[in-house]
Write a protein that holds these residues in place. Structure first.
Motif, PDB file in Angstrom:
ATOM      1  N   ASN A 136      -2.860 -13.534   1.459  1.00  0.00           N
ATOM      2  CA  ASN A 136      -1.574 -13.476   1.143  1.00  0.00           C
ATOM      3  C   ASN A 136      -1.271 -12.467   0.374  1.00  0.00           C
ATOM      4  O   ASN A 136      -2.164 -11.759  -0.002  1.00  0.00           O
ATOM      5  N   ASP A 137      -0.271 -12.315  -0.351  1.00  0.00           N
ATOM      6  CA  ASP A 137      -0.163 -11.182  -1.374  1.00  0.00           C
ATOM      7  C   ASP A 137      -0.896 -11.424  -2.562  1.00  0.00           C
ATOM      8  O   ASP A 137      -1.257 -10.412  -2.924  1.00  0.00           O
ATOM      9  N   ILE A 169      -3.236  -1.857   9.047  1.00  0.00           N
ATOM     10  CA  ILE A 169      -3.181  -3.370   8.606  1.00  0.00           C
ATOM     11  C   ILE A 169      -3.133  -3.329   7.330  1.00  0.00           C
ATOM     12  O   ILE A 169      -4.166  -3.262   6.379  1.00  0.00           O
ATOM     13  N   PRO A 170      -1.847  -3.256   6.470  1.00  0.00           N
ATOM     14  CA  PRO A 170      -1.753  -3.015   5.103  1.00  0.00           C
ATOM     15  C   PRO A 170      -1.986  -4.331   4.235  1.00  0.00           C
ATOM     16  O   PRO A 170      -1.036  -4.565   3.660  1.00  0.00           O
ATOM     17  N   ILE A 171      -3.339  -4.604   4.331  1.00  0.00           N
ATOM     18  CA  ILE A 171      -3.573  -5.524   3.013  1.00  0.00           C
ATOM     19  C   ILE A 171      -4.894  -4.833   2.294  1.00  0.00           C
ATOM     20  O   ILE A 171      -5.681  -3.982   2.985  1.00  0.00           O
ATOM     21  N   VAL A 174      -4.971  -8.576  16.787  1.00  0.00           N
ATOM     22  CA  VAL A 174      -5.261  -7.421  17.095  1.00  0.00           C
ATOM     23  C   VAL A 174      -7.046  -7.987  17.298  1.00  0.00           C
ATOM     24  O   VAL A 174      -7.555  -8.551  16.551  1.00  0.00           O
ATOM     25  N   LYS A 231     -11.394  -9.773  14.801  1.00  0.00           N
ATOM     26  CA  LYS A 231     -10.127 -10.174  15.385  1.00  0.00           C
ATOM     27  C   LYS A 231      -9.242 -10.245  13.931  1.00  0.00           C
ATOM     28  O   LYS A 231      -9.755 -10.615  12.976  1.00  0.00           O
ATOM     29  N   VAL A 232      -8.065  -9.702  14.243  1.00  0.00           N
ATOM     30  CA  VAL A 232      -7.012 -10.098  13.205  1.00  0.00           C
ATOM     31  C   VAL A 232      -6.082 -10.679  13.740  1.00  0.00           C
ATOM     32  O   VAL A 232      -5.361 -10.366  14.749  1.00  0.00           O
ATOM     33  N   SER A 233      -5.705 -11.877  13.235  1.00  0.00           N
ATOM     34  CA  SER A 233      -4.309 -12.644  13.425  1.00  0.00           C
ATOM     35  C   SER A 233      -3.153 -12.526  12.242  1.00  0.00           C
ATOM     36  O   SER A 233      -3.459 -12.792  11.413  1.00  0.00           O
ATOM     37  N   TYR A 234      -2.033 -12.211  13.064  1.00  0.00           N
ATOM     38  CA  TYR A 234      -0.875 -12.428  11.891  1.00  0.00           C
ATOM     39  C   TYR A 234      -0.195 -13.536  11.704  1.00  0.00           C
ATOM     40  O   TYR A 234       0.761 -13.617  11.342  1.00  0.00           O
ATOM     41  N   ASN A 235      -0.415 -14.545  12.678  1.00  0.00           N
ATOM     42  CA  ASN A 235       0.131 -15.900  12.596  1.00  0.00           C
ATOM     43  C   ASN A 235       0.109 -16.480  11.461  1.00  0.00           C
ATOM     44  O   ASN A 235      -1.096 -16.809  11.008  1.00  0.00           O
ATOM     45  N   ILE A 255      -2.435 -13.507   7.005  1.00  0.00           N
ATOM     46  CA  ILE A 255      -3.168 -12.908   7.857  1.00  0.00           C
ATOM     47  C   ILE A 255      -4.496 -13.556   7.856  1.00  0.00           C
ATOM     48  O   ILE A 255      -5.068 -13.934   6.848  1.00  0.00           O
ATOM     49  N   ASN A 258       0.886  -1.245  -0.081  1.00  0.00           N
ATOM     50  CA  ASN A 258      -0.053  -0.065  -0.033  1.00  0.00           C
ATOM     51  C   ASN A 258       0.787   1.133  -0.124  1.00  0.00           C
ATOM     52  O   ASN A 258       1.607   1.303   0.924  1.00  0.00           O
TER      53      ASN A 258
END
Lengths: 887, 276
Positions: B53-54, B168-170, A118, B200-204, B30, A46
């Motif tokens: 993912n990307d 949260i850069p997606i 989060v 909820k956001v999880s990065y695992n 994510i 971004n």
């Protein structure tokens, strides 16, 4: 032409060139390639162009890491690069008019420390708990909502139509409560149209709603109710509306609704006036209407004499010359979470005038005569009504409710009557005092089982004083040749006390068992005192024309009901067991009786398939005689008639059978509804009458076997090419009974009524619709003579709904009386148009009634002893301008 | 007296459920848990998960709470409805209860699988990834500590307002909503019929399945719409007639207004696909 076109093209070209030049001039482009520290292009990064914390524009990198963004703004900016797993990189950038193109190709560095997660846990806009859905209003509103109606339109699933009807997924709501308080019941539009939206914090939808919260899930209900909860911070608010109509000949109608709502206390004031024939207390019917029935509901003291016209075969407000005033105050107090107090008072005054001329022709066993009456009635009434409801929630599963009602009504009637050219004055003063207290305890002892114990006490008095300044009974009282006027004082003092215990048990298979056990006691003190006068001096009180009756009925009962449903079959069985203790005391004697009887009923409904439904029921019913059936001496009932009961106990047995069949549904081309009803009264009250030109006298007698038969059919056919439905309506009824007139012995009387007609109604999905129809009523009575008539009624209604703001309706009616020789036809035309001038604030309208200015209306009726022709005076042509304003 | 006839035609009632038959797996950077409310007919609450993912994103959801809906296919209890002066005709043309949305950004396509709970017989519907053309708005707000920016777009007949978090850069979001410079934390349309909220956001890093089950087959969106349109045309005639029949059977002195709402689930038109 060609030249012109060319010119036009050229100017367009010039315009585009200029604008694109300007555009190019203003736009700055920023681009580059984003890579990581091992020189790998980064996908999906971004890229934000920010200024003072605002995002001006953005780009997202492609697979090859390339990004590009464009802006037309100048100044100091920050270019922010961020993607998951890398540290955010920020570049400062100054865009001026000089530099058009920027290139930044940053290298993003791996993020070493990462967040695991989060947790957001947002405030839920909607929560669903069983049958309750709660919507937080701040999530759905944008501040433009004016009233509750506007707010409800924003709540998904909830719709409000142009007329204010509120529906949830297409089903109309039962009521709209505020903070669980209900004032208006079905009249909720008064609330939704007038209450402002801002203080409302959340809107709740209750499905399968029960009026008694403890019976939810036990009682079957598919009702929907809404509840609006107020914000805690909000202070009390005033709101309401004013409606006023003014017309020709000083016709008017005015109404004001004023409400003041707070979180704990709520007030509602209503004031209403009119002289256009409308009953003002009708405005309160939604508030007073009680949905659940309970013991004692049908217990009233009896009147003997009424001077007001009985129900006409015609719209009542057309002949009701009135001047009605109504004032009402309604409140709800919530001193604690458990206690709710609802007081209500109203006062109603009305002054009515009524005019009629009647010609009665009697032909019965030796009596042949014609009587002419010219009747002018003026009546005044004052009704004072007070009600106090208390509700106390003892616990989660127990509630105590109490209702106390008191009314005190005064009626003063005076009539000028010309009876066969004798001028007569009748006066009737009447009072009604009624006190009614009910207490109800409900306990839900299991999730699907509950019992209610109800106790009730009613004290009701209807004293009447009636006087007639003429004496038409010379033949009955041959010794009283000097009498020239009569009077009667009569009263019924009714006391009722009852207790009922009700158990509702919803079985696991959803079938419902209902059991009622109770005792009710009713006592009537019934007195009549008939006097003969010469001028003002009392001449005497003839024996056998005075009553002093005390009638007591004690009913100890048990009733059971069971609903059994199996797929498309519903079977309901019910059984009532009654042990009565009757006591009848008069001057002459005291009698006692203790009958026992059982009332069974069975009904069955069967859905053969989607298109065919058959239902049938059979019942056998015993009813006990009422006070007006049992008193023993004559009482005066009008200026020229006496009547009396049997002087004894009686129980009446009747059985009835009903069969109905429905074919198709509203969405089908063919839809029919037919029913067959047969009732047999094994015992019934008939009359033994003496009918003379000047007077009549009748006595109730018990006779066996009266038959009643009714067959009706309703057939609809939708005609595709007309887009209209044609409806055929047929009804036939026949009743056979016996009576005695002038010592005739039993006369067999047969009354046959046949009604047939058809209607055509359009179903255009457009502005205009019509409805036209006609029906004939044929009635025939056979006794010693035969009387019959055929009347016809036709109508044409036109509907125009131009848009949400403007609609119009025109109604045309024609009445035709086959047995009236002179002027057998009557025509009426009326219309109404409504226009909403300012949304939610002001609407205007015009109504016209009786536009042909028909002055009188004549009705023809027949009975087993003759015919009668009655002419009513009608309210003249009326044009009313209406305005409704909301504040 | 005035009567009201509601006719609602439900083209697709969307409800999502996890589909089985995972084959190839890749790794999601994510995972976002969403709650989704669909208020098209009744209120249906869904739980949903977005994994991304990307290059791709998979959005799956399932019903957790649903209010019962009455009179689904025909008018029942005519008398009661008449007493209410409101008649409701609801026609459900295309009952669907499970769906999966797979966005493959690198290929430029988005695949949607609608299927019935009991058995899947529908192919994936393939369409180019919609260009939502978001308009950035100046409003900002903090949602539970996350600073969010507002954006607006009109997509398939609904105007959506979204709150996204650049921190949260997606550029993915719930369902077909994508293309903002930050995760969509909250989105709703202006009729409040469609609501998304991130829980909820999880990065695992975790497994995600972005592959298509080849046994289901693939149909282009245009072809799919053509098929649906034919089905719809057949029905719409009947619906109009049903309205006329009900109206023409009303008693004397009653007015009726008819309101026909065609509820195509979340997507009300496909004008964006015209000419493509």
């Amino acid at each position: 032409m060609i030249l012109k076109e060319n010119n036009l093209k050229q100017s367009f070209l010039l315009f585009f060139t200029l604008t694109s030049l300007l555009g190019v001039k203003a736009q700055t482009s920023i681009e580059g390639i984003v890579k990581n520290n091992v020189n790998k292009p980064l996908y999906n990064v971004n890229v934000l162009l920010k200024k003072d914390g605002d995002i001006i524009t953005y780009g997202i990198s492609e697979k090859n890491g390339h990004y590009r963004l464009k802006t037309s703004k100048n100044g100091n900016f920050k270019l922010v690069f961020s993607t998951l797993g890398y540290q955010t990189t920020i570049k400062a950038i100054i865009i001026s008019k000089k530099q058009k193109n920027f290139r930044f190709s940053p290298v993003l560095v791996d993020k070493t420390e990462t967040l695991n997660e989060v947790i957001i846990e947002p405030d839920k806009p909607i929560s669903i708990k069983g049958d309750t859905i709660t919507f937080k209003t701040n999530f759905f509103t944008d501040g433009t909502e004016d009233n509750v109606e506007d707010l409800l339109k924003k709540i998904p699933g909830t719709e409000v139509d142009a007329n204010g009807t509120v529906t949830v997924n297409g089903q109309e709501v039962e009521k709209i409560m505020v903070g669980d308080d209900d004032i208006f019941g079905k009249g909720y539009k008064l609330l939704s149209k007038n209450m402002p939206a801002y203080p409302i914090e959340d809107v709740q939808i209750f499905k399968h709603y029960s009026n008694n919260r403890l019976l939810k899930g036990v009682e079957q209900s598919d009702k929907i109710a809404l509840n609006l909860n107020l914000n805690k911070k909000f202070k009390r608010i005033w709101f309401g509306n004013l409606k006023a109509s003014l017309g020709n000949k000083s016709f008017y109608r005015a109404k004001a609704n004023v409400m003041n709502f707070g979180k704990k206390n709520k007030y509602y004031f209503l004031g209403s006036l009119n002289n256009i024939g409308e009953n003002a207390t009708g405005e309160l019917s939604n508030i007073l209407y009680n949905t659940s029935s309970s013991i004692g509901d049908d217990q009233y003291a009896q009147d003997l004499i009424g001077l007001s016209p009985r129900s006409l075969n015609f719209k009542k407000n057309r002949s009701n010359f009135n001047n009605a005033k109504l004032l009402s105050l309604n409140a709800i107090f919530n001193p604690s979470d458990k206690l709710k107090i609802k007081p209500l008072v109203f006062l109603n005054w009305d002054k009515n005038n009524f005019f009629r001329k009647t010609i009665n022709t009697v032909q019965a066993n030796g009596s042949n005569f014609t009587n002419r009456e010219n009747y002018n009635l003026e009546s005044k009434k004052r009704i004072a009504f007070g009600q106090l409801k208390l509700k106390y929630d003892i616990s989660e599963n127990q509630t105590l409710k109490s209702t106390i009602k008191y009314n005190n009504n005064d009626y003063e009637n005076g009539s000028d009557l010309v009876f066969n050219s004798t001028s007569t004055v009748q006066k009737l003063n009447q009072q009604n005092k009624r006190f009614d207290q009910k207490i109800e305890y409900t306990n839900r002892f299991k999730p699907k089982k509950a019992f209610t114990v109800t106790g009730r006490y009613i004290d009701d008095r209807t004293p009447q004083y009636y006087s007639v300044n003429k004496f038409f009974f010379k033949d009955l009282f041959p010794g009283q040749m000097d009498a020239n006027s009569v009077a009667q004082k009569n009263s019924d003092h009714m006391q009722f006390a009852g207790i009922n215990a009700r158990l509702l048990d919803r079985k696991k298979n959803e079938n419902l068992l209902e059991l009622n056990v109770g005792n009710s006691f009713r006592k009537d003190d019934f007195k009549t005192q008939f006097s003969l006068f010469e001028e003002d001096s009392l001449l005497g009180r003839p024996e056998n024309y005075q009553n002093k009756t005390n009638y007591q009925v004690n009913d100890l009962y048990a009733k059971g009901n069971y609903d059994f449903t199996l797929d498309s079959l519903t079977l309901t069985g019910s059984l009532g067991i009654h042990q009565l203790f009757n006591r009848l005391e008069s001057k002459e004697s005291t009698k006692k009786q203790s009958p026992f009887f059982v009332n069974p009923e069975i009904s069955l409904s069967y859905d053969l398939n989607d298109k065919n439904i058959i239902s049938t029921s059979y019942s056998y019913n015993t009813t006990n005689a009422k006070i007006l059936d049992v008193y023993g001496n004559h009482s005066l009932r009008s200026f020229r008639s006496f009547s009396k009961g049997t002087g004894n106990f009686n129980q009446l047995d009747a059985s009835k059978f009903v069969l109905s069949y429905v074919l198709g549904s509203w969405q089908d081309n063919f839809y029919a509804n037919t029913s067959f009803y047969y009732g047999k009264s094994h015992d019934f009250f008939s009359t033994n009458s003496i009918i003379e030109k000047n007077y009549s006298q009748s006595q109730k007698i018990l006779i066996h076997d009266r038959d009643f038969l009714n067959i009706s059919g309703n057939f609809n056919y939708f005609i595709d090419f007309l887009s209209s439905n044609i409806k055929l309506k047929l009804n036939y009824s026949q009743i056979e009974f016996k009576n005695v007139v002038n010592n005739s012995g039993f006369r067999r009387i047969e009354n046959k009524n046949f009604t047939y007609g058809f209607q055509l109604r359009s179903g255009f999905n457009e502005i205009f619709n019509f409805h036209i129809g006609t029906k004939w009523v044929n009635s025939k009575i056979n006794s010693t003579i035969t009387n019959s008539y055929t009347n016809n009624e036709s109508f044409l209604n036109l509907y125009f709904v131009f848009n949400d703001k403007f609609d119009t309706e025109i109604e045309f009616e024609r009445y035709y009386f086959g047995s009236i020789e002179k002027d057998p036809s009557y025509y009426f035309l009326g219309f109404s148009a409504n226009y909403k001038l300012i949304k939610n604030k002001l609407s205007l309208g015009i109504t016209g009634k009786n536009l042909f200015n028909t002055k009188t209306f004549r009705d023809f009726s027949i009975s087993d002893i003759g015919t009668s022709t009655t002419t009513y005076r009608l309210l003249p042509r009326m044009l009313l301008l209406k305005a409704e304003f909301r504040f | 007296m005035r009567y009201k006839l509601f006719i609602s035609v439900l083209l697709t009632q969307l409800a999502f459920q996890f589909c089985t038959g995972q084959k190839t797996e890749s790794t999601a950077k994510i995972k976002v848990d969403y709650t989704m409310y669909l208020n098209v007919v009744g209120t249906v609450e869904h739980k949903a998960t977005l994994k991304a993912n990307d290059s791709s994103a998979v959005y799956k959801s399932y019903v957790v709470n649903r209010t019962k809906k009455k009179n689904e296919d025909k008018i029942k209890k005519d008398d009661r409805n008449l007493k209410n002066k409101v008649t409701h005709v609801s026609i459900n043309l295309n009952k669907v209860d499970t769906t999966t949305t797979i966005l493959k950004k690198d290929r430029g396509f988005l695949y949607t699988l609608y299927s019935l709970q009991s058995k899947n017989q529908n192919p994936y519907i393939k369409e180019p990834i919609p260009d939502l053309n978001w308009k950035l708005l100046s409003e900002k707000k903090s949602i539970k500590g996350l600073s969010c920016y507002s954006a607006k777009t009109t997509f398939r007949g609904r105007t959506y307002f979204a709150w996204y978090a650049p921190s949260i850069p997606i550029s993915f979001g719930p369902w077909k909503l994508n293309g903002l410079p930050g995760l969509i934390i909250e989105a709703k349309d202006d009729t409040n019929e469609v609501i998304f909220q991130a829980e909820k956001v999880s990065y695992n890093p975790q497994k995600m399945d972005a592959s298509l089950n080849s046994s289901y087959g693939i149909i282009g969106m245009k072809k799919h719409l053509e098929k649906s349109r034919k089905k719809w045309e057949k029905q719409s005639n009947d619906i109009d007639k049903a309205a006329r029949k009900v109206l023409s059977k009303l008693p004397k002195g009653t007015k009726m207004t008819t309101e026909t709402t065609t509820k195509g689930g979340m997507e009300l038109n496909f004008d964006d696909l015209k000419g493509k």
